[in-house]
Design an enzyme around this catalytic site. Structure first.
Site, PDB file in Angstrom:
ATOM      1  N   GLU A 179     -67.241 -51.352 107.326  1.00 11.09           N
ATOM      2  CA  GLU A 179     -66.710 -51.289 108.702  1.00 11.09           C
ATOM      3  C   GLU A 179     -67.696 -51.917 109.687  1.00 11.09           C
ATOM      4  O   GLU A 179     -67.297 -52.618 110.608  1.00 11.09           O
ATOM      5  CB  GLU A 179     -66.432 -49.836 109.109  1.00 11.09           C
ATOM      6  CG  GLU A 179     -65.367 -49.123 108.290  1.00 11.09           C
ATOM      7  CD  GLU A 179     -63.949 -49.615 108.557  1.00 11.09           C
ATOM      8  OE1 GLU A 179     -63.767 -50.596 109.290  1.00 11.09           O
ATOM      9  OE2 GLU A 179     -63.021 -49.006 107.979  1.00 11.09           O
ATOM     10  N   ASP A 182     -57.309 -54.516  99.427  1.00  8.32           N
ATOM     11  CA  ASP A 182     -56.698 -55.541 100.285  1.00  8.32           C
ATOM     12  C   ASP A 182     -57.589 -56.711 100.697  1.00  8.32           C
ATOM     13  O   ASP A 182     -57.367 -57.854 100.323  1.00  8.32           O
ATOM     14  CB  ASP A 182     -56.060 -54.883 101.518  1.00  8.32           C
ATOM     15  CG  ASP A 182     -56.981 -53.900 102.245  1.00  8.32           C
ATOM     16  OD1 ASP A 182     -58.124 -53.720 101.808  1.00  8.32           O
ATOM     17  OD2 ASP A 182     -56.552 -53.319 103.256  1.00  8.32           O
ATOM     18  N   GLU A 184     -48.370 -44.380 107.077  1.00 10.85           N
ATOM     19  CA  GLU A 184     -49.528 -44.753 106.253  1.00 10.85           C
ATOM     20  C   GLU A 184     -49.153 -44.952 104.791  1.00 10.85           C
ATOM     21  O   GLU A 184     -49.700 -45.801 104.126  1.00 10.85           O
ATOM     22  CB  GLU A 184     -50.621 -43.674 106.351  1.00 10.85           C
ATOM     23  CG  GLU A 184     -51.473 -43.781 107.607  1.00 10.85           C
ATOM     24  CD  GLU A 184     -52.336 -45.036 107.658  1.00 10.85           C
ATOM     25  OE1 GLU A 184     -51.770 -46.140 107.850  1.00 10.85           O
ATOM     26  OE2 GLU A 184     -53.546 -44.939 107.523  1.00 10.85           O
ATOM     27  N   GLU A 207     -51.640 -54.571 110.767  1.00  9.09           N
ATOM     28  CA  GLU A 207     -51.290 -55.468 109.659  1.00  9.09           C
ATOM     29  C   GLU A 207     -49.875 -56.034 109.743  1.00  9.09           C
ATOM     30  O   GLU A 207     -49.646 -57.211 109.451  1.00  9.09           O
ATOM     31  CB  GLU A 207     -51.482 -54.754 108.301  1.00  9.09           C
ATOM     32  CG  GLU A 207     -52.916 -54.605 107.859  1.00  9.09           C
ATOM     33  CD  GLU A 207     -53.680 -53.495 108.564  1.00  9.09           C
ATOM     34  OE1 GLU A 207     -53.064 -52.761 109.370  1.00  9.09           O
ATOM     35  OE2 GLU A 207     -54.891 -53.349 108.319  1.00  9.09           O
ATOM     36  N   THR A 230     -60.805 -60.443 108.596  1.00 13.45           N
ATOM     37  CA  THR A 230     -59.894 -59.317 108.361  1.00 13.45           C
ATOM     38  C   THR A 230     -59.771 -58.438 109.600  1.00 13.45           C
ATOM     39  O   THR A 230     -58.836 -57.650 109.716  1.00 13.45           O
ATOM     40  CB  THR A 230     -60.351 -58.490 107.136  1.00 13.45           C
ATOM     41  OG1 THR A 230     -59.304 -57.612 106.773  1.00 13.45           O
ATOM     42  CG2 THR A 230     -61.609 -57.690 107.428  1.00 13.45           C
TER      43      THR A 230
HETATM   44  C1  DMJ Z   1     -58.983 -53.066 110.236  1.00  8.54           C
HETATM   45  O1  DMJ Z   1     -60.240 -52.553 110.492  1.00  8.54           O
HETATM   46  C2  DMJ Z   1     -59.040 -54.258 109.342  1.00  8.54           C
HETATM   47  O2  DMJ Z   1     -57.872 -54.995 109.472  1.00  8.54           O
HETATM   48  C3  DMJ Z   1     -59.250 -53.879 107.908  1.00  8.54           C
HETATM   49  O3  DMJ Z   1     -59.242 -54.972 107.027  1.00  8.54           O
HETATM   50  C4  DMJ Z   1     -58.197 -52.897 107.475  1.00  8.54           C
HETATM   51  N1  DMJ Z   1     -58.157 -51.766 108.323  1.00  8.54           N
HETATM   52  C5  DMJ Z   1     -58.135 -51.951 109.748  1.00  8.54           C
HETATM   53  C6  DMJ Z   1     -56.791 -51.980 110.387  1.00  8.54           C
HETATM   54  O4  DMJ Z   1     -55.823 -51.264 109.801  1.00  8.54           O
END
Ligand code: DMJ
Length: 855
Positions: A132, A275, A369, A387, A473
């Site tokens: 993160e 993912d 979720e 997403e 991401t």
């Molecule tokens: C974000 O922090 C990023 O997109 C990550 O890859 C997945 N989770 C969150 C959003 O859902």
């Protein structure tokens, strides 16, 4: 007359929809004025969130939108692992910097950068998530640095900028580096910002996405700073991940032991836990030009499309036994996948999966979720994730289809109506109740509002050229020029490092242009059809050979949480046209059998007569029983509010009437209770899923809530039948409708039965009987084959084995330890209640036949 082969019928069907302009297509156009107004509304949404954070929470990491104050690590009561995202380093501001650029607000961008430079430090005795911190903090700093550098020549307010954010990024990067000091090179999941990994000796496991989502930011940091170490460490981690893929399936598991590289969890999907590893394989190639990443991605992609993708549905499997599904639900994080497919150029499956997600979204207002393959809520939380919008944005760019603007508009409205609070936007604790949570994650500003704004905006609205950047991401901007211009351009690794790499076969993604609606339309048909519901009461069919036999025919066997089995037929996954035809036949048989079982299971269809038409309707598991010959006639009237989730305001208009309300927002029973309180004599609930009809969707009984205070009858009508009812009311305000058991209504009113002397409706017994016999034959063959395989295996297999615990994992720790379930798989010698798929007893009564009917 000889029957036309099923496969031809299907071809005719596809042919027909290609040339007919659908309602959906005709209605999806969005005017320029509306698009601009939605863009501006998205901008206001961003400011509502950003200002609320800056005014009430900054310099805290996050805004708590209900308490309207900041969330501080070590001060605000802990939420456990979820708080590993917080480092007391003004997370939301750093994550938001480049959204200010997207909005063209350079003055605030400049002010915000100065705040970050002056206020943000990293020397804290706090344990944070490496993943993160990398994607949000490091990515946020690098992106803001790159954009400030790119713009400062043209934007006077940024002229002062001198690379301070890059220096901060390097400081932070150094603090993350010790995480890579493992014998495998796979980084620890957490690190102490001040004391590196000291005190974290028990840290042994990390998720695949956690370890595999470092390369873009780390490579950018190396190339911008001139220090190669960051990129080297991240490459090494990626190399190790690639080495531990399953060599036969090419799939990845979810959790890894960082010290020995063993898999801790071998379930393999494209959502939580994995993912962005896949995402970064492709984007590492795009950003760095290193072909080994493309080769790896293609191998993984083919594996995902072969084993995990079942038409539009994506269900995790076991990486080492990829024909066996490991979960019976999907998670919201996988909604990024269609966007990635667009980047690859494989637009058709992207359209399909996106359409599936849109169906889920429409049904529950937000994507929960986790949800089952029949779109029931598995875990109802919704933290305003980006997403789905991300994929919507990329699909709109790829297809130019206004449908995606309409989808964005639906999301925007849902956010405005259900999540906007005076102090920002609040996460939804459960999509079924819409109760808020005191939580606004930094990605809401970094991604959700960014993608929403970019969707309604145009490329020319952006101050930089999007095609010069890769979006990480976390939707941060990294420049493609890094591949050649970076200080470490020479670190670009063209070398193939794996013994298998020379065997890579390039595949050609489907880049053929397509009209997205032509793909969506059959998807809608299929997702709303019997194929997408649990058609037969089968015991789980876990044997790989049995699954193979069906899979060759294009049929996936999915086990639902309540133990029912769902068969999903996707023509293009069949092995050959002949197999596809057999598959379709098989599904038809199952479908017919299923309609027989529905009656057997006690769901007796209700019906409504409107004008001279009789439509099937779903009864309720509460209220007056509609079976038998009693009929009710009355005038329909609308409830206000139309969802009937609060007391009916127009009770004087509805006394003695058949009151109409729409599905959603609260339970069926709650609605009918309010309708009853208002003095109505019957309740009619209309579906909220667009274009649904009893012709394409299975009837179900509305579930109750355990209380028995409802006395009036209630029925459920699908949208198309509902539309007929409401337009008939418009044409004839005095309209009288009759409700009762479908069979009785048909007997009494069906054409030709005017004298009440008609034959009882017998539901086509002969053909069903025939189908049933045939079905039994097909199934007995499968079962016989299966029994044979079991007897061969019996000696070599343990009598009972416990599957790995069904532990949900997410790299943002949302799923970790939230739910642990275990599932026994027995081959012989098990207690009765432990026995599963291998029994010959194929048909069983489902544990709960009204799972559809929650709200
Ligand atoms: C974000 O922090 C990023 O997109 C990550 O890859 C997945 N989770 C969150 C959003 O859902």
């Amino acid at each position: 007359m000889e029957k036309m082969p099923c496969y031809s019928i299907l071809l005719v069907f596809i042919f027909a929809i290609i040339y007919v302009k659908t309602d959906e297509e005709a209605s999806s156009h969005m005017s320029k004025t509306e698009r601009i107004s939605l863009r501006e509304e998205s901008r206001q949404m961003f400011y509502h969130a950003y200002d609320a954070y800056m005014d009430n929470a900054y310099p805290a990491d996050e805004l708590m939108p209900l308490s309207c104050k900041g969330r501080w690590r070590g001060v605000t009561p802990s939420r456990g692992d979820m708080d590993d995202v917080l480092g007391n380093f003004s997370l939301t501001l750093v994550d938001s910097l480049d959204t200010l650029v997207v909005m063209g607000d350079f003055a605030e961008f400049s002010r915000a950068i100065k705040l970050v430079i002056n206020d943000v430090t990293f020397d804290h005795d706090i344990v944070v998530s490496v993943f993160e911190t990398n994607i949000r903090m490091l990515g946020g700093l690098l992106s803001a640095h790159v954009l400030a550098e790119a713009l400062k020549g043209d934007v006077p307010v940024l002229e002062w900028y001198g690379g301070e954010l890059l220096a901060m990024a390097e400081d932070l990067g150094r603090r993350l580096l010790p995480a890579f000091n493992t014998s495998t090179g796979i980084p620890h999941g957490r690190i102490n910002l001040r004391h590196d990994i000291r005190g974290l000796s028990e840290s042994r496991e990390t998720c695949t996405a956690c370890a595999g989502t470092m390369i873009l930011e780390m490579a950018a940091l190396s190339r911008l700073s001139g220090n190669p170490v960051f990129e080297q460490k991240a490459h090494k981690a990626m190399d190790r991940l690639w080495k531990i893929r399953h060599r036969t399936s090419d799939l990845m598991g979810t959790v890894i032991n960082i010290h020995n590289g063993d898999w801790v969890r071998k379930d393999s999907g494209v959502g939580a836990g994995i993912d962005s590893y896949y995402e970064y394989c492709l984007k590492a190639y795009i950003l760095l030009g290193d072909e080994k990443y493309l080769a790896r991605f293609i191998r993984h992609y083919n594996a995902v499309m072969k084993y995990i993708s079942r038409g539009p549905i994506m269900l995790a499997v076991h990486m080492h036994r990829p024909h066996l599904q490991s979960r019976n639900f999907m998670d919201a994080l996988l909604a990024f996948w269609p966007g990635l497919q667009v980047l690859l150029g494989d637009v058709r499956p992207a359209v399909e999966t996106h359409e599936m997600l849109y169906q889920v979204m429409q049904r529950h207002t937000f994507i929960p979720e986790a949800f089952t393959s029949d779109f029931q809520v598995h875990w109802g939380q919704h933290p305003l994730r980006p997403e789905f919008l991300e994929s919507t944005y990329f699909l709109h760019r790829a297809t130019g289809d206004d449908h995606y603007l309409q989808v964005g508009k639906t999301v925007l409205r849902a956010l405005q109506v259900h999540t906007k609070v005076p102090c920002g936007y609040a996460a939804v604790n459960d999509v079924r109740t819409r109760v808020h949570e005191d939580r606004m994650d930094s990605f809401v500003i970094a991604e959700t509002f960014k993608y929403l704004y970019m969707l309604f905006g145009e490329d020319k609205d952006l101050p930089v050229k999007l095609e010069d950047y890769v979006l990480t991401t976390e939707a941060h901007f990294l420049p493609l020029s890094l591949a050649t211009d970076g200080k470490n351009g020479s670190y670009m690794t063209i070398k193939i490092d794996d013994e298998d790499d020379d065997k890579y076969k390039r595949t050609c993604p489907n880049t053929a242009s397509l009209v997205a609606e032509k793909v969506r339309q059959p998807m809608r048909q299929m997702l709303g059809s019997k194929a997408a519901r649990p058609p037969a009461r089968l015991r789980p069919l876990n044997d790989p050979r049995q699954i193979h036999a069906l899979s060759d025919m294009g049929i996936s066997v999915l086990t639902l949480p309540d133990g029912r089995v769902q068969l999903l037929y996707t023509v293009n996954t069949a092995k050959s046209a002949k197999d596809a035809a057999e598959g379709l036949n098989f599904m038809r048989e199952m479908s017919k059998f299923n309609s027989l079982s529905d009656t057997e299971n006690g769901v007796v269809a209700a019906g409504i007569k409107i004008n001279n038409k009789i439509f099937p309707a779903g009864p309720g598991h509460f209220g007056k029983d509609l079976t038998g010959s009693t009929m009710y006639s009355g005038n329909p009237a609308f409830a206000i509010p139309i969802d009937a989730c609060t007391a009916i305001e127009n009770s004087k208009d509805v006394v003695g009437k058949f009151v109409i309300a729409t599905r959603g927002d609260c339970t069926f029973a709650q609605k009918v209770r309010y309708i009853q309180e208002a003095g109505a004599t019957l309740a009619i609930i209309l579906d909220n899923v667009k274009s649904s009809s009893h012709e394409t969707t299975a009837l179900f009984a509305m579930s109750g809530d355990g209380k028995d205070d409802i006395e009036i009858p209630a029925i459920f009508l699908f949208s198309r039948e509902g539309l007929y009812l409401t337009s008939s009311m418009q044409q004839n305000p005095e309209l009288v409708v009759t409700v009762g058991e479908l069979r009785s209504l048909k007997q009494q009113f069906e054409v030709g039965c005017d004298n009440g002397n008609c034959e009882p409706v017998t539901d086509a017994v002969p053909s069903d009987k025939e189908s049933f016999d045939h079905l039994k034959k097909v199934l007995s063959q499968i079962v016989a084959q299966f029994e044979l395989s079991l007897s061969n295996e019996a000696t070599s297999q343990k009598s009972c084995s416990e599957e790995p615990k069904d532990l949900l994992v997410s790299k943002d720790n949302k799923f970790v330890n939230e739910e642990v379930r275990s599932h026994k798989v027995c081959t012989n010698g098990c207690d009765e209640d432990e026995r599963s798929s291998e029994t010959v007893d194929v048909y069983t009564t489902p544990p709960n036949t009204n799972k559809f009917g929650d709200i």
